[in-house]
Write a protein that holds these residues in place. Structure first.
Motif, PDB file in Angstrom:
ATOM      1  N   ILE A   1       0.868  -1.177   0.000  1.00 43.67           N
ATOM      2  CA  ILE A   1       0.000   0.000   0.000  1.00 43.67           C
ATOM      3  C   ILE A   1       0.903   1.224   0.000  1.00 43.67           C
ATOM      4  CG2 ILE A   1      -1.802   1.269   1.219  1.00 43.67           C
ATOM      5  CD1 ILE A   1      -2.674  -1.424   2.438  1.00 43.67           C
ATOM      6  N   HIS A   2       0.744   2.082  -0.993  1.00 43.34           N
ATOM      7  CA  HIS A   2       1.660   3.198  -1.202  1.00 43.34           C
ATOM      8  C   HIS A   2       1.045   4.503  -0.689  1.00 43.34           C
ATOM      9  CE1 HIS A   2       4.075   0.514  -3.668  1.00 43.34           C
ATOM     10  NE2 HIS A   2       2.961   0.150  -4.271  1.00 43.34           N
ATOM     11  N   PRO A   3       1.684   5.163   0.279  1.00 43.96           N
ATOM     12  CA  PRO A   3       1.126   6.402   0.831  1.00 43.96           C
ATOM     13  C   PRO A   3       1.350   7.596  -0.087  1.00 43.96           C
ATOM     14  CG  PRO A   3       3.183   5.869   1.928  1.00 43.96           C
ATOM     15  CD  PRO A   3       2.899   4.734   1.001  1.00 43.96           C
ATOM     16  N   CYS A   4       0.308   8.385  -0.260  1.00 44.70           N
ATOM     17  CA  CYS A   4       0.360   9.617  -1.047  1.00 44.70           C
ATOM     18  C   CYS A   4      -0.239  10.757  -0.234  1.00 44.70           C
ATOM     19  CB  CYS A   4      -0.435   9.478  -2.342  1.00 44.70           C
ATOM     20  SG  CYS A   4       0.121   8.169  -3.436  1.00 44.70           S
ATOM     21  N   VAL A   5       0.123  11.977  -0.579  1.00 45.67           N
ATOM     22  CA  VAL A   5      -0.502  13.148   0.021  1.00 45.67           C
ATOM     23  C   VAL A   5      -1.249  13.923  -1.059  1.00 45.67           C
ATOM     24  CG1 VAL A   5       1.181  13.368   1.881  1.00 45.67           C
ATOM     25  CG2 VAL A   5       1.593  14.553  -0.289  1.00 45.67           C
ATOM     26  N   ILE A   6      -2.300  14.611  -0.646  1.00 48.79           N
ATOM     27  CA  ILE A   6      -3.061  15.498  -1.520  1.00 48.79           C
ATOM     28  C   ILE A   6      -3.512  16.669  -0.679  1.00 48.79           C
ATOM     29  CG2 ILE A   6      -5.206  14.180  -1.150  1.00 48.79           C
ATOM     30  CD1 ILE A   6      -5.927  14.923  -4.093  1.00 48.79           C
TER      31      ILE A   6
ATOM     32  N   GLY B   1       0.978  13.726  -4.514  1.00 53.92           N
ATOM     33  CA  GLY B   1       2.176  12.986  -4.867  1.00 53.92           C
ATOM     34  C   GLY B   1       2.535  11.939  -3.831  1.00 53.92           C
ATOM     35  N   PHE B   2       3.487  11.087  -4.198  1.00 54.46           N
ATOM     36  CA  PHE B   2       3.949  10.017  -3.317  1.00 54.46           C
ATOM     37  C   PHE B   2       4.957  10.554  -2.305  1.00 54.46           C
ATOM     38  CE2 PHE B   2       2.563   7.749  -7.098  1.00 54.46           C
ATOM     39  CZ  PHE B   2       1.919   6.641  -6.567  1.00 54.46           C
ATOM     40  N   LEU B   3       5.026   9.885  -1.164  1.00 54.97           N
ATOM     41  CA  LEU B   3       6.048  10.209  -0.181  1.00 54.97           C
ATOM     42  C   LEU B   3       7.419   9.795  -0.688  1.00 54.97           C
ATOM     43  CD1 LEU B   3       3.558  10.501   1.745  1.00 54.97           C
ATOM     44  CD2 LEU B   3       5.054   9.585   3.542  1.00 54.97           C
TER      45      LEU B   3
ATOM     46  N   LEU C   1       4.401  12.903   6.473  1.00 48.70           N
ATOM     47  CA  LEU C   1       3.346  13.341   5.554  1.00 48.70           C
ATOM     48  C   LEU C   1       3.362  14.850   5.350  1.00 48.70           C
ATOM     49  CD1 LEU C   1       0.568  11.038   7.006  1.00 48.70           C
ATOM     50  CD2 LEU C   1       1.608  10.794   4.756  1.00 48.70           C
ATOM     51  N   GLU C   2       3.522  15.618   6.434  1.00 48.43           N
ATOM     52  CA  GLU C   2       3.514  17.079   6.313  1.00 48.43           C
ATOM     53  C   GLU C   2       4.691  17.583   5.479  1.00 48.43           C
ATOM     54  OE1 GLU C   2       1.166  15.923   9.893  1.00 48.43           O
ATOM     55  OE2 GLU C   2       3.095  15.346   9.042  1.00 48.43           O
ATOM     56  N   GLU C   3       5.847  16.934   5.619  1.00 42.69           N
ATOM     57  CA  GLU C   3       6.995  17.319   4.795  1.00 42.69           C
ATOM     58  C   GLU C   3       6.731  17.032   3.323  1.00 42.69           C
ATOM     59  OE1 GLU C   3      10.690  16.608   7.919  1.00 42.69           O
ATOM     60  OE2 GLU C   3       9.792  14.892   6.887  1.00 42.69           O
ATOM     61  N   ALA C   4       6.057  15.921   3.043  1.00 40.91           N
ATOM     62  CA  ALA C   4       5.722  15.603   1.658  1.00 40.91           C
ATOM     63  C   ALA C   4       4.769  16.636   1.067  1.00 40.91           C
ATOM     64  CB  ALA C   4       5.102  14.211   1.580  1.00 40.91           C
ATOM     65  N   VAL C   5       3.804  17.106   1.866  1.00 40.53           N
ATOM     66  CA  VAL C   5       2.888  18.155   1.396  1.00 40.53           C
ATOM     67  C   VAL C   5       3.664  19.393   0.972  1.00 40.53           C
ATOM     68  CG1 VAL C   5       1.127  19.800   2.134  1.00 40.53           C
ATOM     69  CG2 VAL C   5       0.874  17.378   2.694  1.00 40.53           C
ATOM     70  N   ALA C   6       4.520  19.886   1.864  1.00 42.63           N
ATOM     71  CA  ALA C   6       5.268  21.112   1.565  1.00 42.63           C
ATOM     72  C   ALA C   6       6.160  20.938   0.345  1.00 42.63           C
ATOM     73  CB  ALA C   6       6.091  21.520   2.783  1.00 42.63           C
ATOM     74  N   ARG C   7       6.825  19.782   0.236  1.00 41.20           N
ATOM     75  CA  ARG C   7       7.713  19.537  -0.900  1.00 41.20           C
ATOM     76  C   ARG C   7       6.954  19.458  -2.211  1.00 41.20           C
ATOM     77  NH1 ARG C   7       8.337  15.214  -3.573  1.00 41.20           N
ATOM     78  NH2 ARG C   7       7.476  13.859  -1.941  1.00 41.20           N
ATOM     79  N   GLU C   8       5.841  18.696  -2.236  1.00 44.37           N
ATOM     80  CA  GLU C   8       5.085  18.542  -3.477  1.00 44.37           C
ATOM     81  C   GLU C   8       4.553  19.879  -3.984  1.00 44.37           C
ATOM     82  OE1 GLU C   8       4.524  16.183  -5.609  1.00 44.37           O
ATOM     83  OE2 GLU C   8       5.385  14.450  -4.593  1.00 44.37           O
ATOM     84  N   VAL C   9       4.021  20.700  -3.073  1.00 46.76           N
ATOM     85  CA  VAL C   9       3.500  22.006  -3.494  1.00 46.76           C
ATOM     86  C   VAL C   9       4.628  22.873  -4.044  1.00 46.76           C
ATOM     87  CG1 VAL C   9       2.338  24.113  -2.752  1.00 46.76           C
ATOM     88  CG2 VAL C   9       1.585  21.902  -1.860  1.00 46.76           C
TER      89      VAL C   9
ATOM     90  N   GLU D   1       5.680  23.176 -12.787  1.00 48.28           N
ATOM     91  CA  GLU D   1       6.671  22.129 -13.038  1.00 48.28           C
ATOM     92  C   GLU D   1       6.193  21.354 -14.269  1.00 48.28           C
ATOM     93  OE1 GLU D   1       7.665  18.488 -12.783  1.00 48.28           O
ATOM     94  OE2 GLU D   1       9.306  19.722 -13.545  1.00 48.28           O
ATOM     95  N   GLU D   2       6.752  21.658 -15.436  1.00 48.59           N
ATOM     96  CA  GLU D   2       6.175  21.201 -16.693  1.00 48.59           C
ATOM     97  C   GLU D   2       6.357  19.721 -16.953  1.00 48.59           C
ATOM     98  OE1 GLU D   2       7.642  23.755 -19.751  1.00 48.59           O
ATOM     99  OE2 GLU D   2       6.475  25.482 -19.048  1.00 48.59           O
ATOM    100  N   LYS D   3       7.249  19.031 -16.237  1.00 53.21           N
ATOM    101  CA  LYS D   3       7.353  17.583 -16.391  1.00 53.21           C
ATOM    102  C   LYS D   3       6.144  16.878 -15.806  1.00 53.21           C
ATOM    103  CE  LYS D   3      12.414  17.283 -16.407  1.00 53.21           C
ATOM    104  NZ  LYS D   3      13.607  16.711 -15.715  1.00 53.21           N
ATOM    105  N   GLU D   4       5.545  17.476 -14.773  1.00 55.66           N
ATOM    106  CA  GLU D   4       4.403  16.873 -14.085  1.00 55.66           C
ATOM    107  C   GLU D   4       3.070  17.457 -14.536  1.00 55.66           C
ATOM    108  OE1 GLU D   4       4.194  14.477 -11.740  1.00 55.66           O
ATOM    109  OE2 GLU D   4       6.340  14.056 -11.627  1.00 55.66           O
ATOM    110  N   LEU D   5       3.056  18.767 -14.819  1.00 53.76           N
ATOM    111  CA  LEU D   5       1.795  19.479 -14.998  1.00 53.76           C
ATOM    112  C   LEU D   5       1.751  20.225 -16.322  1.00 53.76           C
ATOM    113  CD1 LEU D   5       1.480  21.088 -11.445  1.00 53.76           C
ATOM    114  CD2 LEU D   5       0.430  18.953 -12.225  1.00 53.76           C
ATOM    115  N   GLU D   6       0.528  20.460 -16.786  1.00 47.25           N
ATOM    116  CA  GLU D   6       0.288  21.332 -17.927  1.00 47.25           C
ATOM    117  C   GLU D   6       0.001  22.753 -17.467  1.00 47.25           C
ATOM    118  OE1 GLU D   6      -2.132  20.498 -21.846  1.00 47.25           O
ATOM    119  OE2 GLU D   6      -3.501  21.196 -20.284  1.00 47.25           O
TER     120      GLU D   6
END
Length: 290
Positions: free
Chosen positions: A164-169, A196-198, A204-212, A253-258
């Protein structure tokens, strides 16, 4: 047929979470009572086979409705007091007469929340079965552990369990606006939230800040947990947060998003379906929309 509600008061009751499975009990395959009639979760890709008799839509019950020549059905538990078995369908196999295939990713699926959630669980367990035939450490065959979903390697004896793979949104807000993003492969004008994935070593909170930061260039503060949702496509758990804008300008970030940007809460683009935690977070930010 009971349709999906327009708004879920708690993420606990979102589709794909076990609370939405209407009393289903998950059991290991070796606890099956052979020869008993039961429910069928026949899965083709991301679609589940449903029976249709007049206005009544339900899971198939009784004899297996699909071809079993390539795979053996897997018992996964009990629902409504009867066994539930999972059966993968071949990609070229059509729905038999009296049945139809419904996508588990449909925006407005023709099924009850329990059917949707059980179909997602079946899809996730089939993914585990397909990817747990051989040991990832030594390549030997895996055998099922008695009384559970885990497996043991016949070679090195390492124990394997469903992945089971943890993700944040996260719903990032500033007064009157919400930060939304868009991927190229989505339907026209469809926007959602940063997710995104951790990474290893992150909470989890660090992943939120990094992904944004990575996806939009925005810094956030006041990160708060809001709820979670099993996302069985193929095996994630989406951990939802809200956060406040702390600084920065949007840089996509154009590799991930339009695209990415701030949208007024009263003038939003097309949003994810209401069955998703993304939509739950957006609606909870005051952005409810038909």
């Amino acid at each position: 047929m009971t349709p999906l509600p327009d708004f879920f008061e708690s993420p606990l009751h979102l589709p794909f979470n076990s609370t939405s499975m209407d009393g289903f009990t998950l059991l290991p395959p070796d606890l099956e009572t052979p020869g008993t009639d039961g429910w069928w979760l026949a899965i083709r890709g991301n679609a589940v086979l449903l029976s249709e008799q007049g206005s009544v839509i339900d899971l198939p019950y009784g004899p297996c409705p699909t071809d079993t020549s390539d795979s053996k059905p897997i018992f996964i538990g009990n629902w409504r007091g009867k066994p539930v078995r999972v059966m993968p369908m071949r990609q070229e196999e059509d729905a038999p007469s009296g049945f139809f295939l419904e996508s588990l990713l449909s925006a407005k699926p023709r099924m009850q929340p329990a059917h949707l959630s059980l179909g997602g669980l079946a899809s996730q367990l089939l993914h585990w079965e397909a990817n747990s035939r051989f040991c990832s450490r030594c390549g030997a065959t895996l055998r099922r552990l008695p009384g559970e979903w885990g497996k043991k390697c016949e070679g090195c004896h390492y124990l394997h369990f469903p992945h089971i793979h943890p993700c944040v949104i996260v719903a990032v807000r500033r007064p009157g606006e919400i930060l939304l993003t868009r991927k190229r492969e989505w339907a026209p004008n469809r926007y959602s939230l940063v997710a995104g994935f951790l990474d290893p070593g992150e909470c989890l909170e660090e992943a939120v800040a990094r992904e944004v930061q990575e996806e939009t260039g925005i810094q956030v503060t006041n990160i708060r947990y809001a709820g979670s949702q099993c996302w069985p496509f193929p095996s994630q758990v989406m951990t939802g947060f809200t956060a406040d804008y702390a600084g920065g300008e949007v840089v996509v970030e154009e590799k991930e998003l339009e695209d990415a940007g701030w949208f007024p809460l009263d003038a939003l683009p097309d949003l994810p379906p209401k069955r998703s935690i993304a939509r739950y977070l957006i609606d909870g930010a005051g952005a409810q929309k038909p």
